[in-house]
Scaffold this motif. Structure first.
Motif, PDB file in Angstrom:
ATOM      1  N   GLU A  68       0.833  -1.207   0.000  1.00 39.75           N
ATOM      2  CA  GLU A  68       0.000   0.000   0.000  1.00 39.75           C
ATOM      3  C   GLU A  68       0.869   1.259   0.000  1.00 39.75           C
ATOM      4  O   GLU A  68       0.560   2.238  -0.718  1.00 39.75           O
ATOM      5  N   GLN A  69       1.956   1.243   0.770  1.00 38.68           N
ATOM      6  CA  GLN A  69       2.851   2.401   0.808  1.00 38.68           C
ATOM      7  C   GLN A  69       3.547   2.605  -0.527  1.00 38.68           C
ATOM      8  O   GLN A  69       3.714   3.742  -0.978  1.00 38.68           O
ATOM      9  N   GLU A  72       1.005   4.049  -2.829  1.00 42.18           N
ATOM     10  CA  GLU A  72       0.683   5.427  -2.468  1.00 42.18           C
ATOM     11  C   GLU A  72       1.790   6.385  -2.891  1.00 42.18           C
ATOM     12  O   GLU A  72       1.518   7.502  -3.366  1.00 42.18           O
TER      13      GLU A  72
END
Length: 290
Positions: A68-69, A72
């Motif tokens: 997810e990071q 993102e």
């Protein structure tokens, strides 16, 4: 040739041969190179085992991040798209987050594992028990075999930041790692024998004499660390045998003490007047007061 059994502390490392006429400046550098070379092979083998499990290294700015990071931050592993293992990849997620999870297939994985085992055998400490000397040529051969296996599995090469490639190109940065504590710089290496430093300005024969069939235990040390601990008078194995012998002896003495009981003298066979009483016909006479 003088046979040197090289140790680091109390731990055996390898055997090495050198003529008694060898300058200790040259010998110390040679021992340090073989010692450090073996450490390099061990580091490469360790990383190649991880390469076989989880694929190549992620870019430094992506390591330790969650999916997810990464999404993102819109980060992209460009080298991961290029460095695809032969025969295709099998996804094996790296829980530590250091590698991209694109592991080689089973066939290519076995190529890496087999080569790692062979390289480890070349520089193994078991070579001391087998009385096999380790040379820098053998260390280089182990590294060449490892390099060849990586080229077979990753024909496009590895990313420039991958520790395996950096090791092969002698660009590894060990600062701040545990591995850095084991490496001994050639210029700062010292050899010790019989609680004496083998000074670089002398020859090996100045310490061990001119007998070329001598075998000695030398300890490699970093300058400034002081003298290493002296070798024990007896080895740990000999000490175990002595303790075992002492224990057996104690058991034997204990049994002898038990057998020293003289109660057996009351037995019929121990009666030295039995024959006389037999001829007098007074054998087995029982009496009681009236």
């Amino acid at each position: 040739m003088v046979l040197l059994h090289v140790k680091r502390g109390d731990e055996s490392q390898f055997l090495l041969e050198a003529p008694g006429s060898t300058e200790l400046e040259e010998l110390t550098v040679r021992v340090a190179r073989v010692y450090n070379g073996r450490l390099k092979v061990q580091r490469v083998c360790s990383e190649m085992e991880e390469l076989a499990k989880h694929g190549i290294f992620l870019p430094p700015n992506m390591q330790g991040l969650t999916d997810e990071q990464i999404e993102e931050l819109k980060l992209r592993d460009e080298w991961g798209e290029r460095c695809v293992p032969s025969g295709g990849a099998v996804f094996k997620k790296d829980d530590i987050g250091r590698r991209n999870g694109q592991a080689p297939n089973e066939k290519m994985k076995q190529v890496l594992k087999k080569t790692v085992e062979e390289a480890k055998a070349i520089i193994s400490k078991k070579q001391v028990e087998a009385n096999v000397c380790v040379t820098m040529e053998m260390v280089q051969d182990a590294l060449d075999q490892l390099r060849g296996a990586v080229m077979i599995v990753y024909p496009m090469g590895l990313p420039p930041y991958d520790p395996i490639r950096m090791e092969f190109e002698d660009k590894e940065d060990l600062s701040g790692t545990q591995a850095a504590l084991s490496v001994i710089e050639e210029s700062a290496a010292q050899l010790w024998w019989a609680a004496k430093e083998l000074r670089r300005v002398k020859k090996l024969s100045d310490y061990v004499g001119k007998n070329e069939k001598t075998r000695i235990i030398v300890k490699i040390q970093q300058r400034g660390q002081g003298a290493p601990a002296r070798e024990p008078v007896i080895s740990s194995e000999e000490q175990k045998q002595l303790m075992l012998h002492f224990h057996r002896r104690q058991e034997e003495l204990k049994k002898l003490e038990e057998n020293a009981d003289d109660s057996c003298l009351n037995s019929p066979w121990a009666d030295n007047t039995a024959l006389k009483r037999h001829f007098h016909g007074v054998k087995d006479i029982k009496w009681r007061p009236r």
